[in-house]
Design a protein around this motif. Structure first.
Motif, PDB file in Angstrom:
ATOM      1  N   ASP A   1     -10.197  12.795  35.003  1.00 13.80           N
ATOM      2  CA  ASP A   1     -11.086  12.303  33.945  1.00 13.80           C
ATOM      3  C   ASP A   1     -12.281  11.647  34.619  1.00 13.80           C
ATOM      4  O   ASP A   1     -12.162  10.573  35.222  1.00 13.80           O
ATOM      5  CB  ASP A   1     -10.357  11.299  33.050  1.00 13.80           C
ATOM      6  CG  ASP A   1     -11.215  10.858  31.865  1.00 13.80           C
ATOM      7  OD1 ASP A   1     -12.439  11.085  31.889  1.00 13.80           O
ATOM      8  OD2 ASP A   1     -10.664  10.267  30.918  1.00 13.80           O
TER       9      ASP A   1
ATOM     10  N   CYS B   1     -13.573   7.559  27.296  1.00 11.46           N
ATOM     11  CA  CYS B   1     -12.924   8.284  28.380  1.00 11.46           C
ATOM     12  C   CYS B   1     -13.022   7.463  29.667  1.00 11.46           C
ATOM     13  O   CYS B   1     -13.592   6.384  29.691  1.00 11.46           O
ATOM     14  CB  CYS B   1     -13.569   9.661  28.578  1.00 11.46           C
ATOM     15  SG  CYS B   1     -15.351   9.593  28.884  1.00 11.46           S
TER      16      CYS B   1
ATOM     17  N   HIS C   1     -10.490   3.946  29.260  1.00  9.59           N
ATOM     18  CA  HIS C   1      -9.909   4.583  28.069  1.00  9.59           C
ATOM     19  C   HIS C   1      -8.990   5.700  28.547  1.00  9.59           C
ATOM     20  O   HIS C   1      -9.397   6.864  28.618  1.00  9.59           O
ATOM     21  CB  HIS C   1     -10.998   5.144  27.159  1.00  9.59           C
ATOM     22  CG  HIS C   1     -12.017   4.137  26.716  1.00  9.59           C
ATOM     23  ND1 HIS C   1     -11.808   3.295  25.653  1.00  9.59           N
ATOM     24  CD2 HIS C   1     -13.230   3.835  27.211  1.00  9.59           C
ATOM     25  CE1 HIS C   1     -12.867   2.519  25.495  1.00  9.59           C
ATOM     26  NE2 HIS C   1     -13.750   2.822  26.430  1.00  9.59           N
TER      27      HIS C   1
ATOM     28  N   GLU D   1      -6.306   7.075  27.205  1.00 11.30           N
ATOM     29  CA  GLU D   1      -5.523   7.825  26.229  1.00 11.30           C
ATOM     30  C   GLU D   1      -5.678   9.334  26.395  1.00 11.30           C
ATOM     31  O   GLU D   1      -4.701  10.090  26.357  1.00 11.30           O
ATOM     32  CB  GLU D   1      -5.918   7.419  24.801  1.00 11.30           C
ATOM     33  CG  GLU D   1      -5.625   5.955  24.462  1.00 11.30           C
ATOM     34  CD  GLU D   1      -6.653   4.997  25.049  1.00 11.30           C
ATOM     35  OE1 GLU D   1      -7.764   5.469  25.411  1.00 11.30           O
ATOM     36  OE2 GLU D   1      -6.361   3.787  25.149  1.00 11.30           O
ATOM     37  N   LEU D   2      -6.922   9.803  26.563  1.00 11.50           N
ATOM     38  CA  LEU D   2      -7.162  11.239  26.712  1.00 11.50           C
ATOM     39  C   LEU D   2      -6.504  11.783  27.974  1.00 11.50           C
ATOM     40  O   LEU D   2      -5.947  12.886  27.971  1.00 11.50           O
ATOM     41  CB  LEU D   2      -8.668  11.530  26.728  1.00 11.50           C
ATOM     42  CG  LEU D   2      -9.428  11.313  25.418  1.00 11.50           C
ATOM     43  CD1 LEU D   2     -10.910  11.600  25.624  1.00 11.50           C
ATOM     44  CD2 LEU D   2      -8.875  12.206  24.321  1.00 11.50           C
TER      45      LEU D   2
ATOM     46  N   LYS E   1      -3.860  10.550  29.574  1.00  8.73           N
ATOM     47  CA  LYS E   1      -2.405  10.557  29.402  1.00  8.73           C
ATOM     48  C   LYS E   1      -1.954  11.799  28.633  1.00  8.73           C
ATOM     49  O   LYS E   1      -0.997  12.472  29.020  1.00  8.73           O
ATOM     50  CB  LYS E   1      -1.961   9.283  28.667  1.00  8.73           C
ATOM     51  CG  LYS E   1      -2.130   8.009  29.471  1.00  8.73           C
ATOM     52  CD  LYS E   1      -1.731   6.783  28.650  1.00  8.73           C
ATOM     53  CE  LYS E   1      -1.856   5.506  29.473  1.00  8.73           C
ATOM     54  NZ  LYS E   1      -1.466   4.299  28.699  1.00  8.73           N
ATOM     55  N   ALA E   2      -2.681  12.096  27.567  1.00  7.21           N
ATOM     56  CA  ALA E   2      -2.322  13.260  26.752  1.00  7.21           C
ATOM     57  C   ALA E   2      -2.535  14.553  27.529  1.00  7.21           C
ATOM     58  O   ALA E   2      -1.711  15.480  27.442  1.00  7.21           O
ATOM     59  CB  ALA E   2      -3.164  13.268  25.470  1.00  7.21           C
TER      60      ALA E   2
ATOM     61  N   GLY F   1       2.840  10.495  31.632  1.00 10.20           N
ATOM     62  CA  GLY F   1       1.748   9.880  30.882  1.00 10.20           C
ATOM     63  C   GLY F   1       1.705   8.372  30.961  1.00 10.20           C
ATOM     64  O   GLY F   1       1.019   7.728  30.170  1.00 10.20           O
ATOM     65  N   ASN F   2       2.406   7.780  31.936  1.00  9.06           N
ATOM     66  CA  ASN F   2       2.404   6.325  32.093  1.00  9.06           C
ATOM     67  C   ASN F   2       1.301   5.892  33.061  1.00  9.06           C
ATOM     68  O   ASN F   2       1.089   6.537  34.089  1.00  9.06           O
ATOM     69  CB  ASN F   2       3.760   5.848  32.629  1.00  9.06           C
ATOM     70  CG  ASN F   2       4.893   6.208  31.699  1.00  9.06           C
ATOM     71  OD1 ASN F   2       4.859   5.892  30.514  1.00  9.06           O
ATOM     72  ND2 ASN F   2       5.907   6.894  32.225  1.00  9.06           N
ATOM     73  N   GLU F   3       0.641   4.780  32.729  1.00 10.27           N
ATOM     74  CA  GLU F   3      -0.441   4.276  33.564  1.00 10.27           C
ATOM     75  C   GLU F   3       0.085   3.760  34.902  1.00 10.27           C
ATOM     76  O   GLU F   3       1.129   3.117  34.981  1.00 10.27           O
ATOM     77  CB  GLU F   3      -1.179   3.145  32.851  1.00 10.27           C
ATOM     78  CG  GLU F   3      -2.290   2.519  33.682  1.00 10.27           C
ATOM     79  CD  GLU F   3      -2.982   1.359  32.986  1.00 10.27           C
ATOM     80  OE1 GLU F   3      -3.721   0.625  33.659  1.00 10.27           O
ATOM     81  OE2 GLU F   3      -2.781   1.191  31.754  1.00 10.27           O
TER      82      GLU F   3
END
Length: 452
Positions: A185, A222, A226, A228-229, A231-232, A259-261
Motif C-alpha cells: 500500500d 490508505c 489507514h 483497513e484496505l 488488511k483486506a 490481516g493483523n497489524e
C-alpha cells in the motif's frame, strides 16, 4: 515570529502557512548556511531536490529550486521520490544539501520542507535555528548577496536518481524474496514506483494498492495511517504479508497473512533478532522512544538485548544511534532506521528487510512478530491545561506514584506535554485493558483538575 521548524522540518497548509515566498526565502537561507562550508575556489555547491506527489509540491518545488539557484547552488531535480531516497542521493552524490518537499502522513492540503545536510543527514537543532535566523534577518530588510552571470546556479533533472536508489535497496538486502507474495500500500505517495519495483526485483510476487497518485489523493484513506484496505487485500489475495507506507515512505507498518497489524515495535523486534544473528546489531542494542510498548521492552530483556529509550521523534532516535554507534532504532509509528544502509527512516528498506526475514526463516510474519506481546495501551489527550506544570505539580506526581504502584512491573505510566498544542497526553499500559483504561481515566481526571 514563532519557530518555523517543527519536529520534522517546516510544515503547514500549502499556500496558506507554507507559501512560495517562504519556501524561496528558506531555501536561500539554507544555501547560505549549509553550502557555506563548500564554497571554496573551484567548488560549486550542489543540492538534491525531491518531492512527494502533492499538487502543491509542484509550485513549492519551483520556489525552492529558484531560491537555491539564485544563491549560486546547482540543483539536481530528482522529481517524485521518497524522503529516504533524497537523503541517500544527497550522500552518494556528494551534494552540499538536500531538500524534500513533503508533509509525510499529513492530509493533502498540507506540505512541508525538509532539509538534509551534507551526507544526507537530518539537521541538528542548531543548524535549523541558524537557517531560521538568516531567513528572518533578510526577511526584515537586510539584502541577500546575489551572484550574477556565470555565478548563478544551474538546474537539471536527474532521472538517474530512481535507478540509483532502487539499486541501493536491492544491494543491501541479506537475501532474496523468492516465493513470497506481498501486498504493498503506497498511500498514493512518493514510493508508488520505487517500492513495487524494488520488491519485484528482489523476487517477490507483488500486488499493489494505493499506487496511483494524482496529486490530490495522497494518504486519503490508505497507507500506514489507514490499514483497513491493506488488511483486506492481504486476506483477499492470500498474501504472505502486507507493507504500508506513508506519503513520503519514511515509515513502514506491516500486516500478517491473517490481516493483523504488525507495528513499528514488532518490526524492530524482528529485525533486532535478525541483525543479532547476522552479527550486525552493534552492542546488542536497539534504540526506541519512550512511547514504545512495554511489551517491546520486556521482549528485548527476555532475548538478552539492550534497549535505549529517547524522547519522542525519530530525530532523537537517530541522534542516540549516531552518538553511540548503534545500528538499529525506530518508533512504534513505523520509522525504522538501519544506520548501516540509511541516514534516516526508510519505509521501503524496512519492508524489504522484514520480508527478507520471512523468506530466510520460512516462518510466517505472525510467528516472527510473536517474539513480543503488545500490552494493552490507552492514550488520553487532556486538552486546555497548563502543560508547562506537568512535571512540577505535586498532586499529579502523587497520582502517578499511586498508579505505578497499582500497575507493578507489568504496567507503565507516561505523561507527556504536546509539542504543538495546549494538552497533556496520558498513556497507560497494563496486562489487562480494563485496568489500563481505569488508571488512564483516573490520571486524566487528575491532570484536568491539577493543571486546568
Amino acid at each position: 515570529m514563532g519557530r518555523l521548524f517543527g519536529t520534522d522540518g517546516v510544515r503547514g497548509v500549502a499556500n496558506a502557512d507554507l507559501t512560495a515566498e517562504l519556501a524561496l526565502g528558506l531555501s536561500v537561507a539554507a544555501a547560505h548556511v549549509l553550502a557555506e562550508a563548500g564554497t571554496f575556489e573551484g567548488h560549486r555547491p550542489t543540492a538534491v531536490v525531491g518531492r512527494d506527489p502533492r499538487a502543491s509540491g509542484e509550485f513549492l518545488e519551483a520556489a525552492v529550486v529558484a531560491g537555491l539557484a539564485s544563491a549560486g547552488v546547482d540543483v539536481l531535480r530528482v522529481g517524485v521520490l521518497p524522503t529516504p531516497a533524497v537523503a541517500h542521493l544527497t550522500g552518494v552524490l556528494g551534494a552540499d544539501l538536500g531538500v524534500m518537499l513533503s508533509a509525510s502522513h499529513n492530509a493533502m492540503p498540507d506540505n512541508g520542507i525538509k532539509f538534509f545536510a551534507r551526507g544526507g543527514h537530518k539537521l541538528a537543532d542548531e543548524l535549523e535555528d541558524k537557517i531560521e535566523a538568516v531567513y528572518e534577518e533578510h526577511r526584515t530588510g537586510a539584502p541577500w548577496e546575489r551572484p550574477t552571470g556565470a555565478g548563478v546556479g544551474r538546474v537539471r533533472d536527474f532521472g538517474e536518481g530512481f535507478e540509483t536508489y532502487v539499486s541501493h535497496l536491492i544491494a543491501v538486502l541479506p537475501n532474496r524474496l523468492d516465493g513470497l507474495k506481498v501486498v504493498l500500500d503506497e498511500a498514493h505517495g512518493a514510493a508508488a514506483r520505487v517500492s513495487p519495483e524494488a520488491f519485484s526485483r528482489a523476487g517477490a510476487q507483488v500486488v499493489t494498492i494505493g499506487a496511483e497518485p494524482d496529486g490530490l489523493n495522497i494518504n486519503d484513506g490508505c497507507g500506514s495511517t489507514h490499514l483497513e484496505l491493506l488488511k483486506a487485500a492481504v486476506v483477499e489475495h492470500g498474501a504472505d504479508l502486507g507493507i504500508a507506507h506513508d506519503g513520503d515512505a519514511d515509515r513502514c507498518l506491516a500486516v500478517d497473512a491473517a490481516g493483523n497489524e504488525v507495528d513499528g515495535d514488532q518490526i524492530l523486534a524482528v529485525l533486532a533478532l535478525a541483525m543479532r544473528e547476522a552479527g550486525t546489531l552493534r552492542g546488542d542494542t536497539v534504540v526506541a522512544t519512550v512511547m514504545s510498548n512495554l511489551g517491546f521492552k520486556l521482549a528485548m530483556e527476555r532475548e538478552g538485548l539492550n534497549l535505549v529509550q529517547t524522547s519522542v521523534g525519530d530525530r532523537y532516535v537517530l541522534e542516540s544511534m549516531k552518538e553511540n554507534g548503534y545500528a538499529l532504532g525506530g518508533e512504534q509509528s513505523g520509522h525504522v532506521i538501519v544506520l548501516d544502509h540509511a541516514t534516516t527512516g526508510d519505509g521501503t528498506l524496512t519492508g524489504l528487510m522484514l520480508a527478507a526475514r520471512v523468506a530466510a526463516t520460512g516462518k510466517s510474519l505472525a510467528d516472527l512478530a510473536g517474539v513480543m506481546e503488545r500490552l494493552p495501551q490507552i492514550l488520553i489527550n487532556v486538552k486546555d491545561v497548563d502543560k508547562s506544570r506537568v512535571t512540577t505539580s505535586g498532586e499529579l506526581a502523587a497520582a502517578v506514584i499511586e498508579a505505578e504502584r497499582e500497575l507493578g512491573s507489568t504496567g507503565r505510566v507516561l505523561l507527556r506535554s504536546s509539542g504543538t498544542e495546549p494538552l497533556v497526553r496520558v498513556m497507560v499500559e497494563a496486562a489487562d485493558i480494563e485496568q489500563a483504561r481505569a488508571v488512564a481515566q483516573r490520571l486524566a481526571d487528575v491532570v484536568k483538575s491539577a493543571l486546568g
